[in-house]
Design a protein around this motif. Sequence first.
Motif, PDB file in Angstrom:
ATOM      1  N   LYS A 276     -75.725  23.889  49.002  1.00  0.00           N
ATOM      2  CA  LYS A 276     -76.740  23.535  50.495  1.00  0.00           C
ATOM      3  C   LYS A 276     -75.616  23.519  51.369  1.00  0.00           C
ATOM      4  CE  LYS A 276     -80.723  22.934  49.255  1.00  0.00           C
ATOM      5  NZ  LYS A 276     -81.618  23.916  49.843  1.00  0.00           N
ATOM      6  N   VAL A 277     -74.281  23.090  51.161  1.00  0.00           N
ATOM      7  CA  VAL A 277     -73.255  23.661  52.185  1.00  0.00           C
ATOM      8  C   VAL A 277     -73.215  24.940  52.689  1.00  0.00           C
ATOM      9  CG1 VAL A 277     -70.873  23.039  52.512  1.00  0.00           C
ATOM     10  CG2 VAL A 277     -71.887  21.103  51.610  1.00  0.00           C
ATOM     11  N   LYS A 278     -73.112  25.931  51.507  1.00  0.00           N
ATOM     12  CA  LYS A 278     -72.862  26.971  51.722  1.00  0.00           C
ATOM     13  C   LYS A 278     -74.167  27.735  52.495  1.00  0.00           C
ATOM     14  CE  LYS A 278     -71.483  31.295  49.295  1.00  0.00           C
ATOM     15  NZ  LYS A 278     -71.225  32.023  48.117  1.00  0.00           N
ATOM     16  N   GLU A 279     -75.249  27.268  52.035  1.00  0.00           N
ATOM     17  CA  GLU A 279     -76.674  27.913  52.612  1.00  0.00           C
ATOM     18  C   GLU A 279     -76.473  27.372  54.373  1.00  0.00           C
ATOM     19  OE1 GLU A 279     -81.240  26.307  52.801  1.00  0.00           O
ATOM     20  OE2 GLU A 279     -80.179  26.428  50.814  1.00  0.00           O
ATOM     21  N   LEU A 280     -76.147  26.120  54.540  1.00  0.00           N
ATOM     22  CA  LEU A 280     -76.404  25.632  56.006  1.00  0.00           C
ATOM     23  C   LEU A 280     -75.409  26.148  56.909  1.00  0.00           C
ATOM     24  CD1 LEU A 280     -78.504  23.687  55.180  1.00  0.00           C
ATOM     25  CD2 LEU A 280     -77.786  22.185  56.851  1.00  0.00           C
ATOM     26  N   MET A 281     -74.194  26.523  56.225  1.00  0.00           N
ATOM     27  CA  MET A 281     -73.069  26.940  56.978  1.00  0.00           C
ATOM     28  C   MET A 281     -73.534  28.369  57.374  1.00  0.00           C
ATOM     29  SD  MET A 281     -70.537  25.227  57.779  1.00  0.00           S
ATOM     30  CE  MET A 281     -68.827  26.186  57.879  1.00  0.00           C
ATOM     31  N   GLY A 282     -74.333  29.213  56.653  1.00  0.00           N
ATOM     32  CA  GLY A 282     -74.737  30.646  57.061  1.00  0.00           C
ATOM     33  C   GLY A 282     -75.978  30.483  57.512  1.00  0.00           C
ATOM     34  N   ASP A 283     -76.817  29.575  57.987  1.00  0.00           N
ATOM     35  CA  ASP A 283     -78.017  29.403  58.488  1.00  0.00           C
ATOM     36  C   ASP A 283     -78.043  29.519  60.280  1.00  0.00           C
ATOM     37  OD1 ASP A 283     -80.663  28.532  59.565  1.00  0.00           O
ATOM     38  OD2 ASP A 283     -81.071  27.727  57.599  1.00  0.00           O
ATOM     39  N   GLU A 284     -78.157  30.574  60.666  1.00  0.00           N
ATOM     40  CA  GLU A 284     -77.916  30.902  62.062  1.00  0.00           C
ATOM     41  C   GLU A 284     -79.269  30.215  62.939  1.00  0.00           C
ATOM     42  OE1 GLU A 284     -75.791  32.254  63.502  1.00  0.00           O
ATOM     43  OE2 GLU A 284     -74.570  32.826  61.923  1.00  0.00           O
ATOM     44  N   THR A 285     -80.394  30.127  62.171  1.00  0.00           N
ATOM     45  CA  THR A 285     -81.330  29.392  62.994  1.00  0.00           C
ATOM     46  C   THR A 285     -81.261  28.109  63.304  1.00  0.00           C
ATOM     47  OG1 THR A 285     -83.207  30.809  61.890  1.00  0.00           O
ATOM     48  CG2 THR A 285     -83.809  28.713  62.680  1.00  0.00           C
ATOM     49  N   ILE A 286     -80.634  27.211  62.388  1.00  0.00           N
ATOM     50  CA  ILE A 286     -80.481  25.847  62.615  1.00  0.00           C
ATOM     51  C   ILE A 286     -79.013  25.865  63.314  1.00  0.00           C
ATOM     52  CG2 ILE A 286     -79.299  23.758  61.361  1.00  0.00           C
ATOM     53  CD1 ILE A 286     -81.209  24.306  59.095  1.00  0.00           C
ATOM     54  N   SER A 287     -78.108  26.588  63.373  1.00  0.00           N
ATOM     55  CA  SER A 287     -76.962  26.571  64.063  1.00  0.00           C
ATOM     56  C   SER A 287     -77.375  26.712  65.579  1.00  0.00           C
ATOM     57  CB  SER A 287     -75.912  27.760  63.896  1.00  0.00           C
ATOM     58  OG  SER A 287     -74.863  27.619  64.658  1.00  0.00           O
ATOM     59  N   ALA A 288     -78.309  27.655  65.728  1.00  0.00           N
ATOM     60  CA  ALA A 288     -78.645  27.986  67.172  1.00  0.00           C
ATOM     61  C   ALA A 288     -79.509  26.773  67.769  1.00  0.00           C
ATOM     62  CB  ALA A 288     -79.603  29.406  67.143  1.00  0.00           C
ATOM     63  N   ARG A 289     -80.254  26.157  66.842  1.00  0.00           N
ATOM     64  CA  ARG A 289     -80.961  24.798  67.469  1.00  0.00           C
ATOM     65  C   ARG A 289     -80.112  24.000  67.517  1.00  0.00           C
ATOM     66  NH1 ARG A 289     -84.416  22.637  70.689  1.00  0.00           N
ATOM     67  NH2 ARG A 289     -85.103  20.778  70.039  1.00  0.00           N
ATOM     68  N   ALA A 290     -79.031  23.625  66.862  1.00  0.00           N
ATOM     69  CA  ALA A 290     -78.204  22.676  67.248  1.00  0.00           C
ATOM     70  C   ALA A 290     -77.212  22.789  68.611  1.00  0.00           C
ATOM     71  CB  ALA A 290     -77.087  22.654  66.122  1.00  0.00           C
ATOM     72  N   THR A 291     -77.055  24.075  68.610  1.00  0.00           N
ATOM     73  CA  THR A 291     -76.307  24.437  70.007  1.00  0.00           C
ATOM     74  C   THR A 291     -77.412  24.370  71.364  1.00  0.00           C
ATOM     75  OG1 THR A 291     -75.135  26.123  68.988  1.00  0.00           O
ATOM     76  CG2 THR A 291     -75.496  26.349  71.483  1.00  0.00           C
ATOM     77  N   LYS A 292     -78.645  24.363  70.944  1.00  0.00           N
ATOM     78  CA  LYS A 292     -79.537  24.248  72.111  1.00  0.00           C
ATOM     79  C   LYS A 292     -80.063  22.752  72.276  1.00  0.00           C
ATOM     80  CE  LYS A 292     -83.069  24.964  74.876  1.00  0.00           C
ATOM     81  NZ  LYS A 292     -82.949  25.602  76.370  1.00  0.00           N
ATOM     82  N   VAL A 293     -79.722  21.668  71.231  1.00  0.00           N
ATOM     83  CA  VAL A 293     -79.614  20.410  71.370  1.00  0.00           C
ATOM     84  C   VAL A 293     -78.732  20.153  72.158  1.00  0.00           C
ATOM     85  CG1 VAL A 293     -79.761  18.215  70.049  1.00  0.00           C
ATOM     86  CG2 VAL A 293     -81.425  20.105  69.370  1.00  0.00           C
ATOM     87  N   THR A 298     -76.202  17.597  77.120  1.00  0.00           N
ATOM     88  CA  THR A 298     -75.120  17.552  78.184  1.00  0.00           C
ATOM     89  C   THR A 298     -76.193  17.501  79.744  1.00  0.00           C
ATOM     90  OG1 THR A 298     -73.674  19.165  77.133  1.00  0.00           O
ATOM     91  CG2 THR A 298     -73.497  19.228  79.544  1.00  0.00           C
ATOM     92  N   LYS A 299     -77.409  18.448  79.547  1.00  0.00           N
ATOM     93  CA  LYS A 299     -78.247  18.226  80.829  1.00  0.00           C
ATOM     94  C   LYS A 299     -78.829  17.102  81.002  1.00  0.00           C
ATOM     95  CE  LYS A 299     -80.046  22.920  80.244  1.00  0.00           C
ATOM     96  NZ  LYS A 299     -81.571  23.935  79.991  1.00  0.00           N
ATOM     97  N   ALA A 300     -79.051  15.965  80.069  1.00  0.00           N
ATOM     98  CA  ALA A 300     -79.512  14.932  80.045  1.00  0.00           C
ATOM     99  C   ALA A 300     -78.710  13.769  80.950  1.00  0.00           C
ATOM    100  CB  ALA A 300     -80.086  14.157  78.820  1.00  0.00           C
ATOM    101  N   VAL A 301     -77.417  13.893  80.782  1.00  0.00           N
ATOM    102  CA  VAL A 301     -76.505  12.920  81.209  1.00  0.00           C
ATOM    103  C   VAL A 301     -75.831  13.569  82.704  1.00  0.00           C
ATOM    104  CG1 VAL A 301     -75.911  11.700  79.135  1.00  0.00           C
ATOM    105  CG2 VAL A 301     -74.586  13.843  79.907  1.00  0.00           C
ATOM    106  N   ALA A 302     -76.068  14.593  82.759  1.00  0.00           N
ATOM    107  CA  ALA A 302     -75.586  15.415  84.314  1.00  0.00           C
ATOM    108  C   ALA A 302     -76.527  14.721  85.242  1.00  0.00           C
ATOM    109  CB  ALA A 302     -75.618  16.898  84.304  1.00  0.00           C
ATOM    110  N   GLN A 303     -75.719  14.873  86.562  1.00  0.00           N
ATOM    111  CA  GLN A 303     -76.704  14.364  87.464  1.00  0.00           C
ATOM    112  C   GLN A 303     -78.273  15.111  87.674  1.00  0.00           C
ATOM    113  OE1 GLN A 303     -74.580  14.434  91.193  1.00  0.00           O
ATOM    114  NE2 GLN A 303     -76.276  13.839  92.519  1.00  0.00           N
ATOM    115  N   GLY A 304     -79.212  14.329  87.822  1.00  0.00           N
ATOM    116  CA  GLY A 304     -80.518  14.861  87.935  1.00  0.00           C
ATOM    117  C   GLY A 304     -81.228  14.972  86.426  1.00  0.00           C
ATOM    118  N   GLY A 305     -80.319  14.768  85.365  1.00  0.00           N
ATOM    119  CA  GLY A 305     -80.922  14.970  83.997  1.00  0.00           C
ATOM    120  C   GLY A 305     -81.823  13.616  83.632  1.00  0.00           C
ATOM    121  N   SER A 306     -82.330  13.808  82.667  1.00  0.00           N
ATOM    122  CA  SER A 306     -83.482  12.623  82.005  1.00  0.00           C
ATOM    123  C   SER A 306     -82.532  11.255  81.895  1.00  0.00           C
ATOM    124  CB  SER A 306     -84.169  13.086  80.634  1.00  0.00           C
ATOM    125  OG  SER A 306     -83.388  13.457  79.827  1.00  0.00           O
TER     126      SER A 306
END
Length: 318
Positions: A276-293, A298-306
């Motif tokens: 599972k560790v090896k699988e997730l380390m190579g999972d580009e979809t989950i990595s991209a989603r984590a980056t988006k989160v 960062t947007k949430a706590v910036a001025q004007g963020g939620s």
Amino acid sequence: MLSFVAYFPIYLDGANADHLVGEVDAPGVLGLPVDYPPHALRNPNSLFTKQFIANASEITKADGILVNTFHALEPEALAALRDGKVVPGFPPVFAVGPLKSTTVARSNKAVLGASPIAWLGEQPARSVVYVAFGNRSAATLEQIHEIGAGLEASGCRFLWVVKTTIVDRDDTAELRDVLGDGFLERVQGRGLVPKEWVDQEEVLKHPAVGLFLSHCGWNSVTEAAAYGVPMLAWPTLGDQKIIATVIRSGGFGLWMEHWSWEEENSVVSGTEIGEKVKELMGDETISARATKVGEEATKAVAQGGSSYQSMQEFLAML
């Protein structure tokens, strides 16, 4: 978790019970099987259950509630609380996270004298698995051996904080005795295994970290979300299974639901952990989603963020 707490008295009335007897379908939260909430709630006579019910009733009398979360992380749960769908007339809920901690410098010795942060600085980007299960849980010696075998078999670099006791209890076990003969020598250069406290936020925001194998304490989840680190969820106790649903719904990690710490014969094999560790380390979809989160945090706590706006609303109410 706030939704579950607030809804619990309503659930008890509907179930005609004084303790947890089945699935809880709190508004804003997907159906929670009986195995997800704290196990103590199945016992009507436990002090925990009685206090939990009392707290759930009292919390509705507050003038407002501040929560260390942000809109993009839990939109459905926040909307249900704010719209009175969980409890009619529920107090205003202010999502003001993710909060950053103010840490105090501590002694941070690690095996072979290496500082975890300095060691991470020598590793390639997104190449290290960070493994830590908080300070309220301690794995059995057998499970520790299997975790070690899995990390070794994965072929990945790793930073693994080992604990053999829970918080406030002295951990005097020697690292080599805990991990077994030869382990540290076999992983030297690609694995670092401190037994002392580490600055988790400093670890998670380091560009070398590519995965967090975690017990799913809320601080750990919000910190991983804030820094865009994918998670492999392995809840241990209390509210952590409910928290793990946030990782699953957010798409920034994987929850192995059959991995357990609470049942007999529940040792997870090193082979499965390594795969599972090896699988997730190579999972580009989950990595991209984590980056988006992380970007949303960062947007949430910036001025004007939620979260910024929620704090302004709270201050205006005061």
